[in-house]
Design a protein around this motif. Sequence first.
Motif, PDB file in Angstrom:
ATOM      1  N   LEU A 144      -3.088  -3.817 -87.417  1.00 34.43           N
ATOM      2  CA  LEU A 144      -3.106  -3.790 -85.954  1.00 34.43           C
ATOM      3  C   LEU A 144      -4.467  -3.331 -85.425  1.00 34.43           C
ATOM      4  CD1 LEU A 144       0.413  -2.243 -85.282  1.00 34.43           C
ATOM      5  CD2 LEU A 144      -0.305  -4.563 -84.724  1.00 34.43           C
ATOM      6  N   GLY A 145      -5.033  -2.319 -86.076  1.00 34.11           N
ATOM      7  CA  GLY A 145      -6.345  -1.832 -85.656  1.00 34.11           C
ATOM      8  C   GLY A 145      -7.407  -2.914 -85.757  1.00 34.11           C
ATOM      9  N   GLN A 146      -7.368  -3.694 -86.844  1.00 32.39           N
ATOM     10  CA  GLN A 146      -8.349  -4.763 -86.999  1.00 32.39           C
ATOM     11  C   GLN A 146      -8.140  -5.862 -85.962  1.00 32.39           C
ATOM     12  OE1 GLN A 146     -10.908  -4.462 -89.379  1.00 32.39           O
ATOM     13  NE2 GLN A 146     -11.748  -6.070 -88.068  1.00 32.39           N
ATOM     14  N   ALA A 147      -6.880  -6.078 -85.554  1.00 32.76           N
ATOM     15  CA  ALA A 147      -6.599  -7.057 -84.501  1.00 32.76           C
ATOM     16  C   ALA A 147      -7.244  -6.617 -83.185  1.00 32.76           C
ATOM     17  CB  ALA A 147      -5.092  -7.227 -84.328  1.00 32.76           C
ATOM     18  N   VAL A 148      -7.192  -5.312 -82.898  1.00 29.97           N
ATOM     19  CA  VAL A 148      -7.828  -4.782 -81.691  1.00 29.97           C
ATOM     20  C   VAL A 148      -9.343  -4.975 -81.761  1.00 29.97           C
ATOM     21  CG1 VAL A 148      -8.262  -2.697 -80.333  1.00 29.97           C
ATOM     22  CG2 VAL A 148      -5.991  -3.119 -81.273  1.00 29.97           C
ATOM     23  N   VAL A 149      -9.919  -4.679 -82.914  1.00 24.75           N
ATOM     24  CA  VAL A 149     -11.369  -4.853 -83.097  1.00 24.75           C
ATOM     25  C   VAL A 149     -11.764  -6.311 -82.853  1.00 24.75           C
ATOM     26  CG1 VAL A 149     -13.244  -4.803 -84.782  1.00 24.75           C
ATOM     27  CG2 VAL A 149     -11.620  -2.914 -84.676  1.00 24.75           C
ATOM     28  N   SER A 150     -11.003  -7.240 -83.423  1.00 21.48           N
ATOM     29  CA  SER A 150     -11.312  -8.663 -83.279  1.00 21.48           C
ATOM     30  C   SER A 150     -11.248  -9.095 -81.817  1.00 21.48           C
ATOM     31  CB  SER A 150     -10.333  -9.493 -84.111  1.00 21.48           C
ATOM     32  OG  SER A 150     -10.547 -10.871 -83.929  1.00 21.48           O
ATOM     33  N   ALA A 151     -10.189  -8.661 -81.118  1.00 22.78           N
ATOM     34  CA  ALA A 151     -10.036  -9.047 -79.706  1.00 22.78           C
ATOM     35  C   ALA A 151     -11.162  -8.469 -78.853  1.00 22.78           C
ATOM     36  CB  ALA A 151      -8.674  -8.581 -79.198  1.00 22.78           C
ATOM     37  N   ASN A 152     -11.502  -7.203 -79.102  1.00 21.83           N
ATOM     38  CA  ASN A 152     -12.599  -6.587 -78.337  1.00 21.83           C
ATOM     39  C   ASN A 152     -13.935  -7.256 -78.632  1.00 21.83           C
ATOM     40  OD1 ASN A 152     -11.036  -4.691 -76.995  1.00 21.83           O
ATOM     41  ND2 ASN A 152     -11.250  -3.162 -78.598  1.00 21.83           N
ATOM     42  N   SER A 153     -14.161  -7.568 -79.893  1.00 16.42           N
ATOM     43  CA  SER A 153     -15.432  -8.192 -80.277  1.00 16.42           C
ATOM     44  C   SER A 153     -15.594  -9.560 -79.628  1.00 16.42           C
ATOM     45  CB  SER A 153     -15.520  -8.319 -81.799  1.00 16.42           C
ATOM     46  OG  SER A 153     -15.542  -7.045 -82.411  1.00 16.42           O
ATOM     47  N   ARG A 154     -14.500 -10.311 -79.594  1.00 19.39           N
ATOM     48  CA  ARG A 154     -14.614 -11.639 -78.976  1.00 19.39           C
ATOM     49  C   ARG A 154     -14.862 -11.528 -77.474  1.00 19.39           C
ATOM     50  NH1 ARG A 154     -13.105 -16.027 -76.490  1.00 19.39           N
ATOM     51  NH2 ARG A 154     -13.523 -18.015 -77.531  1.00 19.39           N
ATOM     52  N   SER A 155     -14.181 -10.599 -76.821  1.00 17.58           N
ATOM     53  CA  SER A 155     -14.410 -10.408 -75.386  1.00 17.58           C
ATOM     54  C   SER A 155     -15.862 -10.051 -75.105  1.00 17.58           C
ATOM     55  CB  SER A 155     -13.486  -9.310 -74.852  1.00 17.58           C
ATOM     56  OG  SER A 155     -12.144  -9.690 -74.941  1.00 17.58           O
TER      57      SER A 155
END
Length: 558
Positions: free
Chosen positions: A169-180
């Motif tokens: 879940l933490g990596q999913a947050v990182v991915s979403a933030n990075s793309r934004s």
Amino acid sequence: MATQQDLQDLLRLLTVGRKIPMLQSMTHIKALQSVDLRSIKQIADAPLKTVESAIKDDKVARALQSACKAAVKRGDPVGTNKRAATASGPAPLAKRARTDESYDGLMKGPTEMTPQELERSLELPLSMDEEKMAETVLETNRAPLVLAFAVELLRYTMPEQPLSSRLSLGQAVVSANSRSKAVSIGLEKGPSADDEGWGEGQPRVKVMGREVTVLKRGGYDWRGDETVGGTSEGSSQTASTADKVKTESQASSATVNFEAVPKNVWVASQPISLKSSTFIARATQITETKQRKQLIESLFEAVPNLKTASHNAWAYRVKPPEGFLTGRVREESFDDGETGCGDLMLKIMREVDAVDTLVVMTRWFGGTFLGPDRWRLMRTCVTGALSARLRKAGHAVALGGEAVWGLDLEAAKGAATRSAGGVGGIYGSKPQPRAGGTSVVGMPIFTPESARSYLLRSFATASDPPSPSSPTATGKKAPQKKTQKALDLEKQENLGLLLGALRLVFDSWGDHLAVAELDRRAWSWYIAVRPDVDGGKAGWGAKGSLKLSDILKLRRKA
């Protein structure tokens, strides 16, 4: 009636057996559901015309039904004629990657792992040395710090999630933030996979204010260090007496007879013990709010041992009478000193739509504070009692508490784009199966192994700027460089200090803030301490200094 497992089996048959992209597979599944075909067996047994009415392409419809018939005939729910690793892991042992016993977490090859072994293999370093934290300055970029914040935050906001799920879940947050961020500075353009509907139909959770799409790990049987069905060794109070009374025969969640639980009989979860604390929950029928006091008094008379407990919290939900104007369920709870327990019980009861039910959650405190573990243990007990009371299997009663994976939607979109001859995005890992790795057939996830490895290599010790008296400035011989192994060990120690500092912060606030408020504040705390880097493209992936003393200042003042 089709289950969540039926849906996952059908999705795997489409994506793996038929090699149909996930978004198109989800479209097929929705169309099939519109004609009440929700499982592989239902599709296999249905008239071909019914399948064709849902799947407008007659050739595809015939091929799908043939694949379903073949899967049913050979007893292969995945439809690939081989046992593939799934999100929850094949029972009883999951094919996992053996993790090196050293700090680096590199994959060494496939081996059989139980859920307990998998979680142990993913353990992260933790140091609670405040003096060392106060003088430690790290050099890192922002993304791994977001991951560290998320992994520790989830211990409090979603304590039922094992470490493997928290890492994913933490990596999913990182991915979403990075793309934004990439979109905002012009490195990426166009709608995200989430915006295009790749996560449609999947549940979502909020972490640090960011909604991420998840996949339920149905049947993932994990627990922490607690013991189930007994009490901690050396505990002076026990809950076993409660299971000996006549009103609770056949009452534990392991042996309950789901055929018939008489009215006004208390059914109990199995007792769970951790660090000399013992928890047990009981549930019974209640049809009027005024019955609550009498029912609890009768329970105490039948089980006198409850009077020795540190806490006896309770909660109930009662349907309104026939013809009642508002139609609103009446509910009430009482913590009895176990902070937040009543609200938690009501939350679980709402998740499973439990009405006309009274739950009593009992705890004997063993002298050691359990932190967020107590939320997980209380949830387990309450869901166990409700499963007995409502005659539901565990997966049906615990829809709000099972483990999940963070779905890598960009990887799914990228794979479909590549298969069509295009170029995939830059945030999803290639969804190719890895021998023995943690994977979901046909549905790419953020793997906990890669998230753990990312944390372990991301926090170096900040180097001091050269001074006039330094060896380099005076022409003296510079000290010998550290070996790569020494640097890796140093990064491991730094990660342990960082996680320890974050744990101190969340520990100080955990019992004083609601889950939603704690999640909201976590992002502002990250913003307050994150490394300073240049704005725009120049700061993309750049590193800066992180003072652990700044994190310690975020603790709640006594």
